[in-house]
Design an enzyme around this catalytic site. Structure first.
Site, short mmCIF file in Angstrom:
data_model
loop_
_atom_site.label_atom_id
_atom_site.label_comp_id
_atom_site.label_asym_id
_atom_site.label_seq_id
_atom_site.Cartn_x
_atom_site.Cartn_y
_atom_site.Cartn_z
CE LYS A 1 47.50 38.09 39.27
NZ LYS A 1 48.50 38.65 40.18
CG ASN A 2 46.36 38.35 43.28
OD1 ASN A 2 47.27 37.98 42.53
ND2 ASN A 2 45.84 39.57 43.22
NE ARG B 1 54.75 43.10 46.59
CZ ARG B 1 55.60 43.44 47.54
NH1 ARG B 1 56.86 43.61 47.24
NH2 ARG B 1 55.20 43.61 48.79
CB CYS C 1 56.58 46.00 39.79
SG CYS C 1 55.10 46.56 40.64
NE ARG D 1 53.64 45.74 44.83
CZ ARG D 1 53.11 44.87 43.97
NH1 ARG D 1 53.28 45.04 42.69
NH2 ARG D 1 52.45 43.83 44.42
CG MET E 1 59.20 42.58 50.54
SD MET E 1 60.07 41.04 50.15
CE MET E 1 59.56 40.01 51.54
CG ASP F 1 44.44 44.04 42.26
OD1 ASP F 1 44.60 42.94 42.82
OD2 ASP F 1 45.29 44.95 42.31
NE ARG G 1 52.87 38.98 35.97
CZ ARG G 1 53.52 39.71 36.88
NH1 ARG G 1 54.09 40.84 36.54
NH2 ARG G 1 53.61 39.30 38.12
#
Ligand code: EPZ
Length: 422
Positions: free
Chosen positions: A22-23, A94, A118, A123, A125, A308, A400
């Protein structure tokens, strides 16, 4: 709103296919913005986050075709007609902020909503902004949106990140491929997803060296072409499924698993009394003799223990022998699975970024609530070995990041089903 019902059903066995990451896919997809030629991704995971990124790219004027049941994505950014990444999409995910760097490099301007916080943290930037401004971008925050402009194009520069941010490394790496001159990223993230992105960008004609180390050097080029690129195996899905036989007993083979993707994680599994062996198809995982031993874990940027997999490791430690201390050093609020595991009889003491787990013989099934993607799956893992039935609600979080999660656990012999409106 769906729930998943799982009942402790003894040792597991079987072969589980591991999907594309996914990432990795969430940063490979925005790379299409860098070129007016088609970019094709194979081995793409079938996840709701991929659908969200598809929705975002389409809103910018990209054409995205999903083939072979979603495992092949063909994208074309030949006719971009919008440079605004809208809050309604960005707030859902995000990773939408990864269109900022490539859009700025290709179009000279970009407007991207700040994602907002979240469940697991604020989070911010600031590192993304610092890196792009070093390349000559003018970035202003207005009405919750980042307005980025590079009227004279981007110019290569040295960028030193205060923290090895994955997303900031990806945004600046993509932008630097089209900047004039040389860019050097120092204290860059070293995750396998960064290497996968750099590999894809090289296939598109980018000149990049050092990916996978803390220093990445990019020679800017005038334009990038199209490419076809296979998404790397998902190391977080891999680690998650490796924990199932560790928690329940038995032996499971994770097809496509690679030891280099989960080095630090496997060291901790070995310490805890779980054997991992490489086969010609992937990684075979089995509990060695006796009870799992408690181990201490501190999450770090790659190649350290991945944040994770922290929630999933905590599920294992709940029934390990002894006391385990888990330190979460990446995000400020990533222990929301702890009170849910406590409902199942776990003994967990959380103070700030440290959770102390005192192992118990066995957990007891209970109704629990998913709060974020990785916390959700840690509750499923705990339920696989608990006595009785566990009902995990709000499982849209799972969709997700875990494709066909019920079917994959069923494939190991788990007693699990998805129910609606429970
Ligand atoms: C990526 O998020 C992953 N998401 C996350 O996976 C993962 O947990 C994280 O990297 C760390 O490995 C994707 O790749 C889509 P970071 P990212 O920038 O890029 C702070 C999952 O479960 N920071 O490395 O957002 C930040 O607040 C998700 O699949 C700043 O302070 O991670 C956090 O505390 C969750 N300023 C830390 O750095 C910035 O400008 C790590 O963030 C950027 C980040």
């Amino acid at each position: 709103m769906d729930s998943i019902v799982v009942t402790g059903n003894g040792p597991l066995s079987g072969q589980i296919p591991i999907a594309g990451a996914k990432n990795a896919c969430l940063t490979l997809m925005p790379a299409t913005l860098l070129s007016d030629e088609p970019l094709t991704l194979t081995n793409a995971p079938r996840l709701s986050d991929i659908k969200t990124m598809t929705e975002l790219l389409s809103s910018l004027g990209c054409e995205v075709s999903s083939l072979q049941d979603g495992q092949v994505l063909v994208m074309s950014s030949h006719d971009l007609d919008n440079h605004v990444a809208d809050y309604d999409i960005v707030r859902k995910m995000r990773a939408s902020n990864l269109v900022l760097g490539p859009m700025l490099a290709r179009l000279g301007h970009a407007v991207v909503s700040l994602p907002g916080g979240c469940a697991i943290g604020a989070r911010p930037m600031d590192l993304h902004i610092q890196g792009l401004e070093a390349l000559g971008a003018e970035i202003e925050l207005r009405d919750g949106y980042l307005h980025a402009n590079a009227p004279n194009g981007l110019k290569g520069a040295k960028v030193s990140f205060g923290f090895a941010s994955v997303g900031a490394t990806e945004n600046v790496l993509m932008a630097a491929t089209l900047a004039r001159g040389t860019t050097v990223l120092e204290n860059a993230a070293r995750e396998p997803e960064i290497v996968d992105l750099a590999t894809c960008l090289r296939r598109m004609g980018a000149q990049i060296e050092g990916d996978g180390t803390g220093t990445i050097t990019i020679q800017g080029v005038d334009r990038l072409g199209g490419a076809t690129h296979p998404v790397v195996t998902d190391r977080i899905e891999l680690g998650t499924y490796m924990l199932a036989p560790a928690i329940c007993g038995g032996e499971v083979e994770c097809l496509g698993g690679r030891i280099d993707l989960v080095g630090a994680f496997c060291e901790k599994l070995d310490e805890a009394g779980i054997s991992v062996s490489e086969t010609d198809k992937g990684l075979k995982v089995a509990r060695k003799n006796g009870r799992i031993r408690s181990v201490n874990v501190t999450t770090e940027p790659f190649p350290g223990f991945p944040t994770d997999l922290q929630a999933q490791m905590m599920a294992l430690m709940c029934t390990a022998e002894g006391i385990s201390v888990l330190e979460e050093k990446i995000f400020e609020n990533r222990f929301m699975h702890a009170p849910e595991l406590t409902r199942m009889g776990a003994q967990i003491d959380v103070h700030g970024g440290t959770a102390t787990v005192t192992g118990v013989e066995r957990l007891k099934g209970a109704p629990v609530m998913a709060t974020d993607l990785r916390a959700s799956v840690s509750l499923l893992l705990a339920g696989l070995a608990a006595e009785g039935e566990t009902v995990v609600s709000r499982v849209y979080h799972l969709d997700r990041g875990y494709e066909q999660v019920v079917r994959k656990f069923e494939g190991m012999g788990a007693k699990i089903e998805r129910v609606s409106n429970r």
